[in-house]
Design a protein around this motif. Structure first.
Motif, mmCIF file in Angstrom:
data_model
loop_
_atom_site.group_PDB
_atom_site.id
_atom_site.type_symbol
_atom_site.label_atom_id
_atom_site.label_comp_id
_atom_site.label_asym_id
_atom_site.label_seq_id
_atom_site.Cartn_x
_atom_site.Cartn_y
_atom_site.Cartn_z
ATOM 1 N N ILE A 171 20.095 44.872 -20.252
ATOM 2 C CA ILE A 171 18.909 44.256 -20.032
ATOM 3 C C ILE A 171 18.368 43.265 -21.615
ATOM 4 O O ILE A 171 17.330 42.042 -21.362
ATOM 5 C CB ILE A 171 17.731 45.711 -20.485
ATOM 6 C CG1 ILE A 171 18.211 47.274 -19.709
ATOM 7 C CG2 ILE A 171 16.029 45.262 -20.258
ATOM 8 C CD1 ILE A 171 17.324 48.239 -19.821
ATOM 9 N N THR A 221 16.524 42.921 -9.273
ATOM 10 C CA THR A 221 16.189 44.560 -8.705
ATOM 11 C C THR A 221 16.937 43.357 -6.768
ATOM 12 O O THR A 221 17.377 44.312 -6.091
ATOM 13 C CB THR A 221 14.968 43.998 -7.561
ATOM 14 O OG1 THR A 221 14.494 42.835 -7.863
ATOM 15 C CG2 THR A 221 13.679 44.905 -8.513
ATOM 16 N N LEU A 277 20.243 45.883 -6.372
ATOM 17 C CA LEU A 277 20.128 46.992 -6.759
ATOM 18 C C LEU A 277 19.894 47.417 -4.929
ATOM 19 O O LEU A 277 18.593 47.007 -4.386
ATOM 20 C CB LEU A 277 19.516 47.703 -7.781
ATOM 21 C CG LEU A 277 20.156 46.995 -9.146
ATOM 22 C CD1 LEU A 277 18.843 47.777 -9.832
ATOM 23 C CD2 LEU A 277 21.157 48.099 -9.349
ATOM 24 N N PRO A 325 18.374 54.241 -8.332
ATOM 25 C CA PRO A 325 19.249 53.519 -7.016
ATOM 26 C C PRO A 325 20.258 54.160 -6.679
ATOM 27 O O PRO A 325 20.762 55.010 -6.870
ATOM 28 C CB PRO A 325 19.854 52.599 -8.317
ATOM 29 C CG PRO A 325 19.169 52.762 -10.009
ATOM 30 C CD PRO A 325 18.997 53.838 -9.629
ATOM 31 N N LEU A 362 23.556 50.202 -21.275
ATOM 32 C CA LEU A 362 21.715 49.826 -20.492
ATOM 33 C C LEU A 362 20.960 49.315 -21.254
ATOM 34 O O LEU A 362 19.870 47.846 -20.765
ATOM 35 C CB LEU A 362 21.162 50.602 -19.960
ATOM 36 C CG LEU A 362 19.875 50.727 -18.970
ATOM 37 C CD1 LEU A 362 21.130 49.830 -17.739
ATOM 38 C CD2 LEU A 362 19.465 51.718 -17.933
ATOM 39 N N LEU A 368 12.366 44.998 -14.358
ATOM 40 C CA LEU A 368 13.904 45.170 -13.349
ATOM 41 C C LEU A 368 13.199 43.515 -12.034
ATOM 42 O O LEU A 368 14.304 42.986 -12.180
ATOM 43 C CB LEU A 368 14.130 45.792 -11.562
ATOM 44 C CG LEU A 368 14.538 47.033 -12.999
ATOM 45 C CD1 LEU A 368 15.040 48.030 -11.926
ATOM 46 C CD2 LEU A 368 16.154 46.744 -13.657
ATOM 47 N N GLU A 396 25.446 50.605 -12.200
ATOM 48 C CA GLU A 396 24.531 49.616 -10.703
ATOM 49 C C GLU A 396 24.206 48.205 -12.072
ATOM 50 O O GLU A 396 24.244 47.492 -11.570
ATOM 51 C CB GLU A 396 24.188 49.728 -9.280
ATOM 52 C CG GLU A 396 25.203 50.478 -8.760
ATOM 53 C CD GLU A 396 26.668 49.755 -8.105
ATOM 54 O OE1 GLU A 396 26.064 48.512 -7.631
ATOM 55 O OE2 GLU A 396 27.754 50.107 -8.234
ATOM 56 N N LEU A 397 23.588 48.854 -12.753
ATOM 57 C CA LEU A 397 22.179 48.371 -13.569
ATOM 58 C C LEU A 397 22.908 47.360 -14.685
ATOM 59 O O LEU A 397 22.312 46.592 -14.585
ATOM 60 C CB LEU A 397 21.536 49.463 -14.108
ATOM 61 C CG LEU A 397 20.044 49.590 -13.492
ATOM 62 C CD1 LEU A 397 19.268 51.316 -14.055
ATOM 63 C CD2 LEU A 397 18.727 48.699 -13.100
ATOM 64 N N LEU A 432 23.109 55.077 -11.956
ATOM 65 C CA LEU A 432 23.038 54.175 -12.737
ATOM 66 C C LEU A 432 23.535 52.549 -12.879
ATOM 67 O O LEU A 432 23.224 51.834 -13.888
ATOM 68 C CB LEU A 432 22.282 54.506 -13.798
ATOM 69 C CG LEU A 432 20.855 55.513 -13.790
ATOM 70 C CD1 LEU A 432 20.296 56.063 -15.181
ATOM 71 C CD2 LEU A 432 19.374 54.326 -13.423
#
Length: 446
Positions: free
Chosen positions: A18, A96, A99, A227, A14, A90, A233-234, A231
């Motif tokens: 990011i 966003t 998600l 979500p 993650l 996000l 999906e992140l 997570l």
């Protein structure tokens, strides 16, 4: 692959995803590689068969647990503070839109052997069974001070300079009992230990205000959101973002090795006989093991259940924090629960995690106080993993290494590491002034 990039990112955990997204949005040319054939690294999400294979070997999971594909079990489960820095990231990156969030049902604290809802403002303080009558009044006064405090309104400071006095000094003005300080510090301000008491009081006031503002946002019983589908999906959301801005992703690249010049500076990454050149390398600890040190271990239990955690108002999703003092430990313990309402398990099933900083080699014994609060479990998996932090000087070797994930069940510390890394990589502050209403969540749970 034989091109030159501004940054090569190794690992699709993650934090790395990011950073890859943020750097791509900034216009940097980014190549993102992973030795695995799936996204997420340590923070991946597993279905039931994958979970079974990882912790139980080859046998098949019991059919009574439901369809494997309906499980999305996050290996590093963390809730997001609705108005927190991570949600700002996000929105800033527009991830966003990939998600859907749903509010988390409850936020609780363990105190004197029982689970209680965390009171977050003056009204809740007066109702809370956590405190006796006189203590409620004292706590209410403290909450009102925090709620009314504004940086730019000296009247609200009541003559106190919160940058000069410590949290201990501020709290002692209100005469609060140890148990009250315990839940405020650990379950509201989300500190890991009690060292915050000797830091400037401004920080605890900001953290308490963030909790209250996040709670007010969705009026769901907790300040957290999570979500749908978990997570997992992140990382993919950030991967899409990076691709939109011209970033390149390559999964399943075995033997990724950072290449250094004679001065010890990273100049590229080699894999399968090809080398991609770059100015900077960003990675997790597993890609540069000689530039990190072990700083601790996280013990965790992953449980599949057919009911919510008892005494949490039947919340389909909840966090319970067990402060260290309540358990006679050096570090807090965390309970995380999520369920079919967030599409992470089949209908009627709940996923619970119990996590803490390991203080012995016996995960089962250490985690018992948390597991005992769960009630009957259908299946339980135990695990201990090592936590690493970088030891290198990034100015000397151009390598930016993320710290391992801590045992907390919220994102505040994870995103702090990301923002500090961003500043080191780019030399500038990340602008997070955003319209928070851009991240909506389905309100309270059905």
């Amino acid at each position: 692959m034989d091109e030159e990039y501004d940054v090569i990112v190794l690992g699709t955990g993650l934090k790395e995803c990011i950073l890859s997204g943020l750097l791509s949005v900034d216009g940097l040319k980014v190549l993102h590689m992973d030795r695995n054939d799936y996204y997420g690294g340590e923070s991946t999400s597993l279905n039931l068969k994958q979970l079974w294979k990882r912790f139980k070997g080859e046998e098949d999971p019991s059919e009574s647990l439901g369809a494997s594909k309906e499980y999305n079990v996050d290996m590093i489960p963390k809730f997001m503070m609705a108005n927190g820095v991570f949600v700002r990231v996000l929105i800033h990156t527009d991830v966003t839109k990939y998600l859907n969030f749903k509010a988390v049902g409850g936020s609780f604290v363990y105190n004197k052997g029982k689970i209680y809802k965390v009171p977050s403002n003056d009204v809740e303080a007066l109702k809370s069974p956590l405190m006796g009558l006189f203590e409620k009044r004292r706590a209410r006064k403290f909450f009102i001070y925090v709620q009314d405090y504004e940086d730019n309104d000296p009247k609200s400071h009541e003559g106190l300079d919160l940058n000069k006095i410590t949290a201990r000094d501020l709290i002692s003005k209100y005469g609060l009992e140890d148990n009250t300080i315990d839940f405020i510090g650990h379950a509201l301000a989300l500190y890991f230990d009690d060292s915050y008491l000797d830091q400037p009081a401004m920080e605890i006031v900001k953290r308490m205000k963030l909790y209250a503002e996040s709670l007010a946002r969705f009026e769901s019983g907790s300040p957290y959101i999570y979500p749908m589908y978990g997570l997992g999906e992140l990382p993919q959301g950030f991967a899409r973002l990076s691709a939109v801005y011209g970033g390149t992703y390559m999964l399943n690249k075995p033997d990724c090795k950072v290449v250094f010049d004679d001065d010890g500076k990273a100049i590229g990454v080699a894999s399968e006989g090809e080398t991609a050149k770059c100015k900077k390398v960003v990675c997790d600890a597993s890609y540069l093991p000689d530039k990190v040190k072990k700083v601790g271990r996280v013990a965790r239990a992953i449980c599949i259940m057919s009911h919510p955690i008892p005494d949490t108002n039947d919340s389909h999703s909840a966090q319970v924090i067990l402060p260290q003092k309540q358990l006679g430990r050096k570090s807090d313990m965390y309970l995380f629960c999520c369920s079919y309402t967030h599409n992470v398990a089949p209908k009627g099933k709940y996923i619970a995690f119990v996590t803490t900083e390991a203080e012995t080699d016996q995960a089962e014994v250490e985690l018992k106080p948390g597991i005992d609060l769960l009630g009957p479990v259908d299946e339980i998996f135990f695990d201990i993993y090592d936590r690493y932090e970088p030891t290198n000087d990034h100015t000397a070797d151009n390598c930016f290494i993320s710290a391992s994930y801590d045992p907390s069940t919220h994102f505040e510390s994870t995103v702090t590491d990301v923002i500090e890394m961003y500043k080191k990589i780019t030399g500038k502050e990340l602008d997070l002034s955003v319209d928070l209403s851009a991240a909506s969540a389905a309100a309270a749970e059905e």
